[in-house]
Motif scaffolding. Structure first.
Motif, PDB file in Angstrom:
ATOM      1  N   VAL A  60       0.861  -1.178   0.000  1.00 22.70           N
ATOM      2  CA  VAL A  60       0.000   0.000   0.000  1.00 22.70           C
ATOM      3  C   VAL A  60       0.897   1.228   0.000  1.00 22.70           C
ATOM      4  O   VAL A  60       1.742   1.388   0.886  1.00 22.70           O
ATOM      5  N   ALA A  61       0.740   2.087  -1.004  1.00 26.51           N
ATOM      6  CA  ALA A  61       1.584   3.277  -1.104  1.00 26.51           C
ATOM      7  C   ALA A  61       1.418   4.128   0.144  1.00 26.51           C
ATOM      8  O   ALA A  61       0.302   4.571   0.457  1.00 26.51           O
ATOM      9  N   THR A 196       3.336  -1.833   4.287  1.00 23.47           N
ATOM     10  CA  THR A 196       3.096  -3.265   4.461  1.00 23.47           C
ATOM     11  C   THR A 196       3.152  -3.976   3.113  1.00 23.47           C
ATOM     12  O   THR A 196       2.465  -3.584   2.164  1.00 23.47           O
ATOM     13  N   PHE A 197       3.982  -4.996   3.039  1.00 24.11           N
ATOM     14  CA  PHE A 197       4.085  -5.845   1.849  1.00 24.11           C
ATOM     15  C   PHE A 197       3.274  -7.113   2.093  1.00 24.11           C
ATOM     16  O   PHE A 197       3.363  -7.722   3.165  1.00 24.11           O
ATOM     17  N   THR A 248      12.977  -0.402   9.881  1.00 24.26           N
ATOM     18  CA  THR A 248      13.089  -1.736  10.463  1.00 24.26           C
ATOM     19  C   THR A 248      11.976  -2.647   9.966  1.00 24.26           C
ATOM     20  O   THR A 248      10.803  -2.272  10.029  1.00 24.26           O
ATOM     21  N   PRO A 249      12.317  -3.842   9.486  1.00 20.35           N
ATOM     22  CA  PRO A 249      11.268  -4.771   9.055  1.00 20.35           C
ATOM     23  C   PRO A 249      10.687  -5.521  10.247  1.00 20.35           C
ATOM     24  O   PRO A 249      11.377  -5.800  11.226  1.00 20.35           O
ATOM     25  N   ASP A 255       2.806 -17.625   7.142  1.00 20.46           N
ATOM     26  CA  ASP A 255       3.086 -18.271   5.859  1.00 20.46           C
ATOM     27  C   ASP A 255       4.274 -17.663   5.124  1.00 20.46           C
ATOM     28  O   ASP A 255       4.630 -18.097   4.031  1.00 20.46           O
ATOM     29  N   GLY A 256       4.912 -16.646   5.712  1.00 21.37           N
ATOM     30  CA  GLY A 256       6.104 -16.061   5.114  1.00 21.37           C
ATOM     31  C   GLY A 256       5.858 -15.131   3.956  1.00 21.37           C
ATOM     32  O   GLY A 256       6.803 -14.757   3.256  1.00 21.37           O
ATOM     33  N   SER A 257       4.610 -14.697   3.751  1.00 20.11           N
ATOM     34  CA  SER A 257       4.309 -13.887   2.571  1.00 20.11           C
ATOM     35  C   SER A 257       4.077 -12.411   2.864  1.00 20.11           C
ATOM     36  O   SER A 257       3.929 -11.610   1.938  1.00 20.11           O
ATOM     37  N   SER A 258       4.055 -12.028   4.142  1.00 21.13           N
ATOM     38  CA  SER A 258       3.724 -10.648   4.492  1.00 21.13           C
ATOM     39  C   SER A 258       4.628 -10.128   5.607  1.00 21.13           C
ATOM     40  O   SER A 258       5.088 -10.889   6.455  1.00 21.13           O
ATOM     41  N   PHE A 259       4.844  -8.817   5.587  1.00 24.32           N
ATOM     42  CA  PHE A 259       5.607  -8.143   6.628  1.00 24.32           C
ATOM     43  C   PHE A 259       5.400  -6.647   6.444  1.00 24.32           C
ATOM     44  O   PHE A 259       4.832  -6.191   5.443  1.00 24.32           O
ATOM     45  N   SER A 260       5.874  -5.879   7.394  1.00 26.27           N
ATOM     46  CA  SER A 260       5.836  -4.424   7.274  1.00 26.27           C
ATOM     47  C   SER A 260       7.215  -3.859   7.534  1.00 26.27           C
ATOM     48  O   SER A 260       8.078  -4.508   8.141  1.00 26.27           O
ATOM     49  N   VAL A 261       7.446  -2.655   7.043  1.00 25.84           N
ATOM     50  CA  VAL A 261       8.676  -1.910   7.315  1.00 25.84           C
ATOM     51  C   VAL A 261       8.270  -0.589   7.943  1.00 25.84           C
ATOM     52  O   VAL A 261       7.433   0.137   7.394  1.00 25.84           O
ATOM     53  N   SER A 262       8.849  -0.272   9.093  1.00 24.98           N
ATOM     54  CA  SER A 262       8.519   0.955   9.814  1.00 24.98           C
ATOM     55  C   SER A 262       9.675   1.939   9.791  1.00 24.98           C
ATOM     56  O   SER A 262      10.830   1.567  10.042  1.00 24.98           O
ATOM     57  N   TRP A 263       9.350   3.172   9.473  1.00 25.80           N
ATOM     58  CA  TRP A 263      10.328   4.264   9.535  1.00 25.80           C
ATOM     59  C   TRP A 263      10.703   4.517  10.981  1.00 25.80           C
ATOM     60  O   TRP A 263       9.849   4.454  11.880  1.00 25.80           O
TER      61      TRP A 263
END
Length: 332
Positions: A60-61, A196-197, A248-249, A255-263
Motif C-alpha cells: 500500500v503506497a 506493508t508488503f 526496520t522490518p 506463511d512467510g508472505s507478508s511483513f511491514s517496514v517501519s520508519w
C-alpha cells in the motif's frame, strides 16, 4: 544537445549492490543483516545457488510526512542486486518530500545499470500496488498495477546480463553521488510511517514457487541503519548518512508472505547483525569499492554531476522529481 545539470547529484530510486547473504537452512532460519539504504527481505543472494525467474508482491503506497524537509523513499519488488553481478531488475513507487514540505508520488522501473524510467501512472497514498518482475534469458518483463485505480503497466525489455540470484521486497532510502568522485551516500529517508508488503512470492528457474521463508532458498531480514557503513548490504565508499532516519522490518507472517517496514527517527538505533561482504560502485575511472553510484567519468560515459548521457536522461532538481531531457529515455 548538451545536458545541463541542475545540481551535482543523482538520486537513484534503487541503485546499489548488496553484500553476501548468509545462508538459511530452514523456513524459520531467517538471517539478520543491515544496510545503509535497504530495509525489507531478501531471498537468495551471493552465497546461494538458487536462480529465480520471477518475483511478485503487493504494498500500500504510504503517505510521506514532509515536516522534516527534503527527503526521499522508494518501495519496490525486484530480482538481483544482492550479489556481485552489478545488475538489478525492479519496479515500484516513490514518495518524496521537497524542501518546502510538499509531497510527490510516482511509479518507476529500473534495469540497473540503465537509468530509471518514470511510469506514466498517477500514484496516491493508500493505493494498493502490485508488481511482478520476470526474467527469461535476456527478456525482462515489468508488470506494475494500481489495483485501486485500475491503472496498469506491462512491458518486456531487453537486458544483456540480468541478475537472477536473489529476490527482494524493499523499502529504500535513495542515494546521491558526488560530482567528481565515486562516493555515494544515502539521501535523507522520508518519513513514510509504515509500509506493508503482502503476497510476497518468488519462482525459481526450475518452477518452484514459494514465499520469502520457503526452505528452498536462503532469506534475510534487512534493517536500514545509517551506521551500517562498511558492513552487510550496500556498503558505500563515501560513508553513511550518519544521523539520518532508518527503517526496520517486522517479522514475517506465519506463511512467510507478508511483513511491514517501519520508519524510525534518527535518534533510534536500528543497527542489527550485519551480513558479510561489500558493495561495488561506478565512479571516476570505472568500478571501485563501495556502493552503487555514478560520478564524473563513471560507467558507460555518464557525465559529471549525476546519472544521464550527454544527450539526455534523467536528473533530479533540488526538490526532487524527474526532469526529462530528450535524447535517450522517454517517459513510458
Amino acid at each position: 544537445m548538451k545536458l545541463k545539470r541542475v545540481i551535482p547529484l543523482f538520486a537513484a530510486t534503487a541503485a546499489c549492490t548488496l553484500g553476501a547473504v548468509p545462508m538459511a537452512t530452514a523456513a524459520t532460519d531467517v538471517q539478520q543483516a543491515s544496510s545503509e539504504n535497504w530495509s525489507g527481505y531478501v531471498a537468495g543472494g551471493a552465497n546461494s545457488s538458487t536462480q529465480f525467474k520471477s518475483v511478485s508482491g503487493s504494498w500500500v503506497a504510504p503517505t510521506a510526512n514532509c515536516t522534516q524537509g527534503q527527503a526521499y523513499s522508494a518501495f519496490w519488488v525486484g530480482l538481483g542486486g544482492a550479489g556481485q553481478n552489478h545488475a538489478l531488475e525492479q519496479a515500484g513507487t516513490e514518495a518524496d518530500c521537497s524542501s518546502g514540505g510538499a509531497a510527490s508520488y510516482f511509479a518507476w522501473y529500473e534495469l540497473v545499470p540503465a537509468a530509471p524510467v518514470k511510469i506514466n501512472m498517477a500514484i496516491h497514498p493508500g493505493d494498493h500496488m502490485f508488481s511482478r518482475v520476470t526474467v527469461s534469458g535476456s527478456n525482462v518483463t515489468i508488470a506494475l498495477s494500481d489495483q485501486t485505480t485500475g491503472a496498469s503497466f506491462n512491458r518486456t525489455l531487453q537486458m544483456s546480463n540480468p541478475d537472477v540470484s536473489s529476490a527482494e521486497w524493499i523499502a529504500e532510502a535513495p542515494s546521491q553521488c558526488a560530482q567528481t568522485t565515486s562516493d555515494c551516500t544515502p539521501l535523507s529517508l522520508a518519513d513514510f510511517g509504515k509500509v506493508t508488503f503482502t503476497g510476497a512470492s518468488a519462482t525459481t528457474v526450475g518452477g518452484h514457487t514459494g514465499t520469502i521463508s520457503d526452505p528452498a532458498w536462503s532469506a534475510s531480514a534487512v534493517t536500514l541503519s545509517p551506521s551500517a557503513s562498511g558492513m552487510g548490504f550496500a556498503s558505500y565508499s563515501g560513508g553513511s548518512a550518519t544521523g539520518s532516519a532508518g527503517a526496520t522490518p517486522s517479522g514475517l507472517s506465519t506463511d512467510g508472505s507478508s511483513f511491514s517496514v517501519s520508519w524510525t527517527p534518527a535518534s533510534t538505533d536500528v543497527s542489527g547483525s550485519a551480513g558479510g561482504g561489500s558493495g561495488y560502485g561506478y565512479g571516476a575511472g570505472g568500478y571501485g569499492p563501495g556502493g552503487y553510484g555514478y560520478g564524473d567519468g563513471g560507467y558507460g560515459g555518464y557525465g559529471a554531476g549525476g546519472y544521464g548521457y550527454g544527450g539526455g536522461g534523467y536528473i533530479y532538481p533540488g526538490d526532487g522529481g524527474f526532469i526529462y531531457i530528450p535524447g535517450i529515455y522517454s517517459l513510458s
